[in-house]
Design an enzyme around this catalytic site. Structure first.
Site, PDB file in Angstrom:
ATOM      1  N   LYS A   1       0.563  -1.004  -0.229  1.00  0.00           N
ATOM      2  CA  LYS A   1       0.028   0.061  -0.004  1.00  0.00           C
ATOM      3  C   LYS A   1       0.858   1.205   0.273  1.00  0.00           C
ATOM      4  O   LYS A   1       1.106   2.143  -0.733  1.00  0.00           O
ATOM      5  CB  LYS A   1      -1.378   0.285   1.062  1.00  0.00           C
ATOM      6  CG  LYS A   1      -1.453   1.374   1.579  1.00  0.00           C
ATOM      7  CD  LYS A   1      -2.781   1.374   2.686  1.00  0.00           C
ATOM      8  CE  LYS A   1      -1.217   1.657   4.401  1.00  0.00           C
ATOM      9  NZ  LYS A   1      -0.932   3.156   5.032  1.00  0.00           N
ATOM     10  N   ASN A   2       1.817   1.086   1.118  1.00  0.00           N
ATOM     11  CA  ASN A   2       2.777   2.080   0.501  1.00  0.00           C
ATOM     12  C   ASN A   2       3.654   2.430  -0.409  1.00  0.00           C
ATOM     13  O   ASN A   2       4.459   3.956  -0.467  1.00  0.00           O
ATOM     14  CB  ASN A   2       3.402   2.574   2.423  1.00  0.00           C
ATOM     15  CG  ASN A   2       2.774   2.451   3.148  1.00  0.00           C
ATOM     16  OD1 ASN A   2       1.608   2.915   3.247  1.00  0.00           O
ATOM     17  ND2 ASN A   2       3.171   2.274   4.684  1.00  0.00           N
TER      18      ASN A   2
ATOM     19  N   ARG B   1      -4.100  10.798   4.853  1.00  0.00           N
ATOM     20  CA  ARG B   1      -2.632  11.852   5.684  1.00  0.00           C
ATOM     21  C   ARG B   1      -1.782  11.516   4.222  1.00  0.00           C
ATOM     22  O   ARG B   1      -1.274  13.216   3.422  1.00  0.00           O
ATOM     23  CB  ARG B   1      -1.586  11.752   6.384  1.00  0.00           C
ATOM     24  CG  ARG B   1      -2.409  12.240   7.551  1.00  0.00           C
ATOM     25  CD  ARG B   1      -1.967  11.659   8.709  1.00  0.00           C
ATOM     26  NE  ARG B   1       0.499  12.420   8.217  1.00  0.00           N
ATOM     27  CZ  ARG B   1       0.460  13.791   8.272  1.00  0.00           C
ATOM     28  NH1 ARG B   1       0.003  14.145   9.272  1.00  0.00           N
ATOM     29  NH2 ARG B   1       2.087  13.533   8.430  1.00  0.00           N
TER      30      ARG B   1
ATOM     31  N   CYS C   1      -3.881  13.560  13.806  1.00  0.00           N
ATOM     32  CA  CYS C   1      -3.850  12.181  14.051  1.00  0.00           C
ATOM     33  C   CYS C   1      -3.928  11.633  15.445  1.00  0.00           C
ATOM     34  O   CYS C   1      -3.176  11.359  15.968  1.00  0.00           O
ATOM     35  CB  CYS C   1      -4.182  11.254  12.624  1.00  0.00           C
ATOM     36  SG  CYS C   1      -2.323  11.338  12.546  1.00  0.00           S
TER      37      CYS C   1
ATOM     38  N   ARG D   1       2.281  15.191  13.919  1.00  0.00           N
ATOM     39  CA  ARG D   1       2.196  14.603  12.120  1.00  0.00           C
ATOM     40  C   ARG D   1       2.784  15.517  11.647  1.00  0.00           C
ATOM     41  O   ARG D   1       1.551  15.631  10.436  1.00  0.00           O
ATOM     42  CB  ARG D   1       1.627  13.202  12.061  1.00  0.00           C
ATOM     43  CG  ARG D   1       1.785  12.059  12.223  1.00  0.00           C
ATOM     44  CD  ARG D   1       1.613  10.488  11.435  1.00  0.00           C
ATOM     45  NE  ARG D   1       1.399   9.756  10.749  1.00  0.00           N
ATOM     46  CZ  ARG D   1       1.305   9.022   9.501  1.00  0.00           C
ATOM     47  NH1 ARG D   1      -0.015   8.437  10.373  1.00  0.00           N
ATOM     48  NH2 ARG D   1       1.202   8.269   9.191  1.00  0.00           N
TER      49      ARG D   1
ATOM     50  N   ASP E   1       5.491   0.627  11.598  1.00  0.00           N
ATOM     51  CA  ASP E   1       3.862  -0.025  11.334  1.00  0.00           C
ATOM     52  C   ASP E   1       4.016  -1.854  11.747  1.00  0.00           C
ATOM     53  O   ASP E   1       2.948  -2.049  11.841  1.00  0.00           O
ATOM     54  CB  ASP E   1       4.290   0.202   9.952  1.00  0.00           C
ATOM     55  CG  ASP E   1       3.697   1.014   9.753  1.00  0.00           C
ATOM     56  OD1 ASP E   1       3.048   2.157  10.939  1.00  0.00           O
ATOM     57  OD2 ASP E   1       3.687   1.729   8.095  1.00  0.00           O
TER      58      ASP E   1
ATOM     59  N   ILE F   1       9.129   7.183  16.618  1.00  0.00           N
ATOM     60  CA  ILE F   1       8.574   7.697  15.430  1.00  0.00           C
ATOM     61  C   ILE F   1       8.008   7.872  15.765  1.00  0.00           C
ATOM     62  O   ILE F   1       7.246  10.043  14.983  1.00  0.00           O
ATOM     63  CB  ILE F   1       8.505   6.321  14.195  1.00  0.00           C
ATOM     64  CG1 ILE F   1       9.697   5.650  13.798  1.00  0.00           C
ATOM     65  CG2 ILE F   1       7.716   7.404  13.064  1.00  0.00           C
ATOM     66  CD1 ILE F   1      10.485   6.774  13.160  1.00  0.00           C
TER      67      ILE F   1
ATOM     68  N   ARG G   1      -8.285  -0.234   5.438  1.00  0.00           N
ATOM     69  CA  ARG G   1      -7.481   0.342   4.403  1.00  0.00           C
ATOM     70  C   ARG G   1      -6.131   0.030   4.113  1.00  0.00           C
ATOM     71  O   ARG G   1      -5.932   0.142   3.499  1.00  0.00           O
ATOM     72  CB  ARG G   1      -7.214   1.890   5.752  1.00  0.00           C
ATOM     73  CG  ARG G   1      -8.164   2.597   6.381  1.00  0.00           C
ATOM     74  CD  ARG G   1      -7.949   3.472   7.218  1.00  0.00           C
ATOM     75  NE  ARG G   1      -6.917   4.493   6.604  1.00  0.00           N
ATOM     76  CZ  ARG G   1      -6.314   5.687   6.716  1.00  0.00           C
ATOM     77  NH1 ARG G   1      -6.487   6.009   7.846  1.00  0.00           N
ATOM     78  NH2 ARG G   1      -4.839   6.036   5.910  1.00  0.00           N
TER      79      ARG G   1
HETATM   80  C1  UD1 Z   1       4.751   6.607   6.648  1.00  0.00           C
HETATM   81  C2  UD1 Z   1       4.195   5.581   6.129  1.00  0.00           C
HETATM   82  C3  UD1 Z   1       3.107   5.081   7.433  1.00  0.00           C
HETATM   83  C4  UD1 Z   1       4.681   4.885   8.430  1.00  0.00           C
HETATM   84  C5  UD1 Z   1       5.780   5.961   8.246  1.00  0.00           C
HETATM   85  C6  UD1 Z   1       6.759   6.165   9.384  1.00  0.00           C
HETATM   86  C7  UD1 Z   1       3.261   5.645   3.958  1.00  0.00           C
HETATM   87  C8  UD1 Z   1       1.640   6.733   3.140  1.00  0.00           C
HETATM   88  N1  UD1 Z   1       3.038   6.024   5.125  1.00  0.00           N
HETATM   89  O1  UD1 Z   1       4.235   8.179   6.535  1.00  0.00           O
HETATM   90  O2  UD1 Z   1       2.670   3.849   7.088  1.00  0.00           O
HETATM   91  O3  UD1 Z   1       4.045   5.269   9.649  1.00  0.00           O
HETATM   92  O4  UD1 Z   1       5.548   6.321   6.768  1.00  0.00           O
HETATM   93  O5  UD1 Z   1       7.387   4.693   8.668  1.00  0.00           O
HETATM   94  O6  UD1 Z   1       3.982   5.687   3.239  1.00  0.00           O
HETATM   95  N2  UD1 Z   1       7.575  14.921  10.905  1.00  0.00           N
HETATM   96  C9  UD1 Z   1       7.972  15.606  11.092  1.00  0.00           C
HETATM   97  N3  UD1 Z   1       7.373  16.507   9.761  1.00  0.00           N
HETATM   98  C10 UD1 Z   1       7.354  16.104   8.444  1.00  0.00           C
HETATM   99  C11 UD1 Z   1       7.218  14.841   8.000  1.00  0.00           C
HETATM  100  C12 UD1 Z   1       7.549  13.865   9.443  1.00  0.00           C
HETATM  101  O7  UD1 Z   1       8.126  16.339  12.233  1.00  0.00           O
HETATM  102  O8  UD1 Z   1       7.444  17.101   7.626  1.00  0.00           O
HETATM  103  C13 UD1 Z   1       7.701  13.783  12.020  1.00  0.00           C
HETATM  104  C14 UD1 Z   1       5.982  12.745  12.059  1.00  0.00           C
HETATM  105  O9  UD1 Z   1       4.615  13.919  12.631  1.00  0.00           O
HETATM  106  C15 UD1 Z   1       6.472  12.147  12.615  1.00  0.00           C
HETATM  107  C16 UD1 Z   1       7.162  10.968  11.697  1.00  0.00           C
HETATM  108  O10 UD1 Z   1       8.393  12.411  11.408  1.00  0.00           O
HETATM  109  O11 UD1 Z   1       6.657  11.428  13.591  1.00  0.00           O
HETATM  110  C17 UD1 Z   1       7.396  10.394  10.858  1.00  0.00           C
HETATM  111  O12 UD1 Z   1       6.917  10.440   9.429  1.00  0.00           O
HETATM  112  P1  UD1 Z   1       6.779  10.438   8.178  1.00  0.00           P
HETATM  113  O13 UD1 Z   1       7.791   9.489   8.005  1.00  0.00           O
HETATM  114  O14 UD1 Z   1       6.880  11.179   7.158  1.00  0.00           O
HETATM  115  O15 UD1 Z   1       6.006   9.045   8.149  1.00  0.00           O
HETATM  116  P2  UD1 Z   1       4.581   9.146   7.060  1.00  0.00           P
HETATM  117  O16 UD1 Z   1       5.700   9.344   5.272  1.00  0.00           O
HETATM  118  O17 UD1 Z   1       3.514  10.042   7.496  1.00  0.00           O
END
Ligand code: UD1
Length: 420
Positions: A22-23, A94, A118, A123, A307, A329, A399
């Site tokens: 999915k991701n 998201r 969320c 996030r 995850d 994370i 989902r």
């Molecule tokens: C993706 C995955 C999700 C997984 C996560 C971490 C998808 C669609 N989703 O989510 O299933 O749990 O990676 O492996 O691929 N952060 C910031 N600022 C930012 C971006 C992120 O502070 O601009 C923080 C977030 O709040 C969080 C952490 O970084 O605490 C990880 O986020 P990120 O790696 O970006 O995860 P996603 O891409 O949202």
């Protein structure tokens, strides 16, 4: 609302076909915005989040058609007619924010509803926005929307991510593919889903090097063309069913799965006394001895994935000894703990860590959870628990897990969906 009922205690045995990730599929669908030609993705899972992304893309003018014998090929194409990602879709998923980079790079503007808090924490998307600003975008937050614009094309830049965010890496990678000049993304996330995206972008004519490493170099090109690309197997679905086999003392073949993508999950399962190895057609997992407590800390890939944290915790709840599970994370990612404790687990949370003291057995109970992985951890626990477990709010599972109850039932689980 549908529920899932499980009568636990049966060792699982047999085969489960692992679907496409999915991701990986979600960013790849957003990449359909980067070309006016047709992008064909194969091995796309049938999940609610995929439908949500298709709906979002339709609003931008991109038609998404399901093709192939089981509808596992997606064909994307069309001219961009809209640049707004509305609140009603972004609040559901998201990953909608992944249209931001492609829209900006392709047509010079995007309005994306700001993803709010969320269930698993606040996030933010600040790293996505800062990177795009470095590439020349003007970004304003107004009325709950991210309003981004660039006059002409985005410009290549050297972007050092302070944290290896998966989404920020993907958004910036897609934007950089069509930028003017060279972009370097340092401290890039290294998840296999990002390599899958980069390989597809290169097949579309992008010039990305360093794929799979934490330093991606992108020479921008003027336009991308159509391509066909196969999505990698879902490593989280693989790990989840491995935990299900392990907690029931069973043996399963996870068809199509790739052990190499599991990173720390395979090693940790090994430490816990679970045999997991590559087979001719996927991954073989078996547990015939005692489960042992093993500590984990979630980290960016190749570390232990956040995850998989909830499912592993369910497994540890019946292991011999104790396990410390630390979540680095996301904040608030222990919502499964009170529910597991209601099933007889002994878990205490101290800040970002949980101490899991193994118990002899769990007992079934009505439970519910507020996110995808927390929900599936309750299914894993229910498979081993004495008596009946009813998991409410099944829409979370839909989902991210295709035909979950059918796949488990085919391996001997007593599990069914109750409509209503
Ligand atoms: C993706 C995955 C999700 C997984 C996560 C971490 C998808 C669609 N989703 O989510 O299933 O749990 O990676 O492996 O691929 N952060 C910031 N600022 C930012 C971006 C992120 O502070 O601009 C923080 C977030 O709040 C969080 C952490 O970084 O605490 C990880 O986020 P990120 O790696 O970006 O995860 P996603 O891409 O949202």
């Amino acid at each position: 609302m549908d529920r899932i009922r499980i009568r636990g205690g049966r060792p699982l045995g047999g085969e489960i076909a692992i679907g496409g990730a999915k991701n990986a599929a979600l960013p790849l669908m957003a990449a359909g915005l980067l070309t006016e030609q047709r992008l064909v993705l194969s091995n796309v899972p049938r999940l609610a989040d995929i439908e949500t992304m298709a709906w979002l893309l339709a609003g931008h003018g991109i038609a998404v058609e399901r093709k192939g014998p089981e509808g596992r090929d997606l064909s994307l194409g069309g001219a961009i007619t809209g640049t707004e990602a509305p609140y009603d879709i972004v609040r559901k998923m998201r990953a909608s924010v992944l249209v931001l980079g492609p829209l900006l790079a392709r047509v010079g503007e995007a309005q994306v509803s700001m993803p709010g808090g969320c269930a698993i924490g606040t996030r933010p998307v600040d790293l996505h926005l800062k990177g795009l600003e470095q590439m020349g975008a003007a970004i304003a937050l107004e009325g709950g929307y991210i309003r981004a614009r660039v006059a002409g094309r985005l410009r290549g830049a050297t972007i050092v991510l302070p944290f290896a965010s998966v989404g920020a890496t993907e958004n910036l990678l897609m934007a950089a593919a069509l930028a003017d000049g060279q972009t370097v993304i340092a401290n890039a996330a290294r998840e296999p889903e990002i390599a899958c995206l980069a390989i597809c972008l290169n097949a579309m004519g992008a010039r990305i090097t360093g794929v799979g490493s934490d330093r991606l170099t992108i020479e921008g090109v003027a336009a991308l063309h159509g391509a066909e690309h196969r999505i990698i197997p879902d490593r989280i679905e693989t790990g989840t069913y491995a935990c299900a086999a392990a907690i029931t003392g069973g043996e399963m073949r996870l068809l199509g799965a790739r052990l190499a993508d599991l990173g720390a999950v395979a090693r940790t399962l090994g430490e816990a006394g679970v045999m997991i190895e590559d087979g001719p057609d996927g991954v073989l997992v078996r547990r015939d001895g005692t489960l042992r407590g093993a500590d984990v800390m979630t980290e960016p890939y190749p570390g232990f994935p956040t995850d998989m944290q909830a499912q592993f915790m369910a497994l540890m709840s019946v292991a011999e000894g104790a396990a410390m599970v630390t979540e680095t994370i996301f904040e608030n990612r222990f919502m499964h703990v009170p529910e597991l404790n209601r099933m007889g687990a002994r878990i205490n949370v101290h800040g970002a860590s949980a101490i899991v003291r193994g118990v002899g057995s769990l007992s079934g109970a009505p439970v519910m959870a507020t996110d995808l992985r927390a929900s599936v951890s309750l299914i894993v626990a229910g498979l081993a628990a004495r008596g009946e477990t009813v998991v409410n709010r099944v829409y979370h599972l839909d989902r991210g897990y295709e035909a979950l109850e059918g796949k488990l039932a085919a391996c001997g689980a007593d599990i069914e969906r109750i409509a209503g």
